[in-house]
Design a protein around this motif. Structure first.
Motif, short mmCIF file in Angstrom:
data_model
loop_
_atom_site.label_atom_id
_atom_site.label_comp_id
_atom_site.label_asym_id
_atom_site.label_seq_id
_atom_site.Cartn_x
_atom_site.Cartn_y
_atom_site.Cartn_z
N PRO A 112 -2.08 6.45 3.40
CA PRO A 112 -1.83 5.95 4.78
C PRO A 112 -1.75 6.93 5.82
N ILE A 113 -0.87 8.02 5.53
CA ILE A 113 -0.75 9.05 6.40
C ILE A 113 -1.97 9.91 6.70
N ALA A 114 -2.79 9.91 5.64
CA ALA A 114 -3.89 10.62 5.93
C ALA A 114 -4.87 9.99 7.03
N VAL A 115 -5.01 8.40 6.91
CA VAL A 115 -5.68 7.81 7.85
C VAL A 115 -5.32 8.10 9.11
N HIS A 116 -3.74 7.99 9.30
CA HIS A 116 -3.18 8.25 10.66
C HIS A 116 -3.46 9.62 11.19
#
Length: 445
Positions: free
Chosen positions: A182-186
């Motif tokens: 999820p942080i990679a998407v952010h």
């Protein structure tokens, strides 16, 4: 967490001091304060909206990391870290101590953003962002996101180990794996914001990137709101059981807690730990189908009455089998009175035929029954109850589950509670000397 251990306060103070040092601007570095103010206001506003009554739930993975990561891609490290401070210090906190939690959140984000911005700058990311060289910019941005994720995971694991005495090896287990995607998407959204920031359309175009992020976040929040509604339904069922069977008030919640302790000791994933907590909480919901006079009977049960009570696992399974998110918890509700030697009920399953979730709840259920004072039995010391479980391991209970509970209780302790309202006015039913655990009233009721 109202009484925060002194060691946890020291840990948070050290993190806060490190964050303050990260905010000190190096000499000779020019800071675009208008950009810092704009991004800080945007992040703080997003945090307030995310925790408003209109939304109803805060995002569990960090509401608007894209804004923070865009700052890491656009600004010097101290300036980028400063973007997180107002939003973290002004955010709504549901649990006490409020000030300490805000300081901890701010320190986490400052350290994470500072690390991300530093890594990004060392790898030449700002030049690629300014030139809109997106393929080349992906490498430094990916490294920055990884640094951000690692710092947050390191700090989260540390506070678990220090504040809750979680073993160090287990405190960090799975933190990076769960948060990296999820942080990679952010981070990708933050990179798009940074690139558009330098475009002819300026910061306004960068804000458009947040629109699809807001939509996806809103959908995720609705999912969690639905899940919260399911949990409210579960609480209502448990309260109904507690009202009907006043002798065991609070028993379901404690069995859920003990089941969670066993699952964590076995190294299960957090999602499965939560399901097993639900299994423990709901294991006796079938008592709603048992006549109240039997549940509250003071004297010994007749064979016919015991057979009626032994129907409660099947009643409970019928009640919860339509709740999809419970997963294997439904099997635990049905089979938590099965025993390894096949002498349990309702189906007399043997050994590994009994679902693992049911073997966990069976140990938690018996342990709380023995360590709780009720109208028909006095609480036993924790050590005596654990010894009894160990004595019955291999015949009634899974030895692996018993060993996990013994280890968890030895490390964190256990605090039994009085669950009967009027224990002094009702006669006690005492099992005969040497009676096996299966014949003790706490094991069945």
């Amino acid at each position: 967490m109202e009484a925060v251990p002194a060691r946890a306060r020291v840990y948070i103070a050290c993190a806060a001091l490190a964050a303050l040092l990260c905010l000190l601007p190096p000499p000779g570095v020019r800071t675009p304060w208008w950009a810092v103010a704009l991004l800080a206001a945007l992040y703080a506003g997003c945090e307030r909206v995310a925790r408003s009554r209109f939304v109803g739930i805060s995002h569990p993975a960090g509401t608007f990391y894209p804004v923070l990561l865009a700052g890491a891609f656009l600004l010097p490290a101290p300036a980028a870290a400063l973007v997180a401070v107002p939003g973290a210090l002004l955010s709504q906190v549901a649990r006490r101590p409020v000030a300490l939690r805000r300081i901890w959140r701010a320190a986490q984000l400052v350290l994470g953003v500072w690390a991300a911005a530093t890594v990004h700058r060392l790898l030449g990311g700002p030049d690629a962002v300014a030139a809109a060289d997106v393929p080349y910019a992906l490498g430094p941005a990916g490294a920055a996101v990884l640094a951000f994720c690692l710092v947050l995971a390191l700090l989260d694991g540390g506070i678990l180990a220090v504040a809750e005495r979680v073993p160090v090896r287990r405190a960090w287990r799975g933190l990076v794996a769960r948060s990296l995607a999820p942080i990679a998407v952010h981070g990708l959204a933050g990179l798009m914001m940074a690139v558009l920031w330098h475009s002819p359309y300026g910061p306004v175009s960068a804000l458009l990137v947040l629109l699809p992020m807001c939509v996806s976040w809103w959908a995720f929040a609705q999912y969690h709101r639905e899940r919260a509604a399911h949990q409210a339904t579960i609480r209502a069922l448990v309260q109904a059981v507690d009202i009907k069977d006043g002798y065991t008030r609070g028993h379901s919640e404690r069995v859920g807690q003990a089941s969670m302790m066993i699952a964590r000791e076995l190294g299960m994933a957090d999602e499965r730990v939560e399901v097993l907590r639900f299994a423990g909480i709901l294991h006796d919901v079938g008592k709603l189908g048992v006549p109240t006079r039997l549940l509250r009977k003071n004297g010994p049960l007749t064979p016919e009455e015991r057979r009626v009570i032994e129907l409660h696992p099947e009643y409970g399974h019928e009640m919860v089998r339509g709740i999809g998110f419970l997963g294997e918890a439904r099997a635990a509700v049905l089979h938590h009175h099965e025993r390894l030697d096949g002498s349990g009920y309702p189906y007399g399953l043997v050994g590994r035929q009994i679902p693992e979730s049911a073997r966990v709840v069976a140990v938690a259920d018996a342990f709380d029954a023995m360590t709780s004072t009720r109208s028909y039995s006095r609480a036993r010391p924790v050590a005596v109850a654990l010894a009894e479980l160990e004595r019955c391991a291999g015949s009634h209970f899974d030895p692996v589950m018993v060993a996990a509970l013994v280890e968890a209780v030895g490390r964190t302790g256990w605090h039994p509670a009085v669950t009967a309202d009027d224990e002094e006015t009702r006669p006690a039913r005492v099992p005969p000397p040497g009676a096996p655990l299966s014949s003790r009233p706490g094991a069945h009721r």
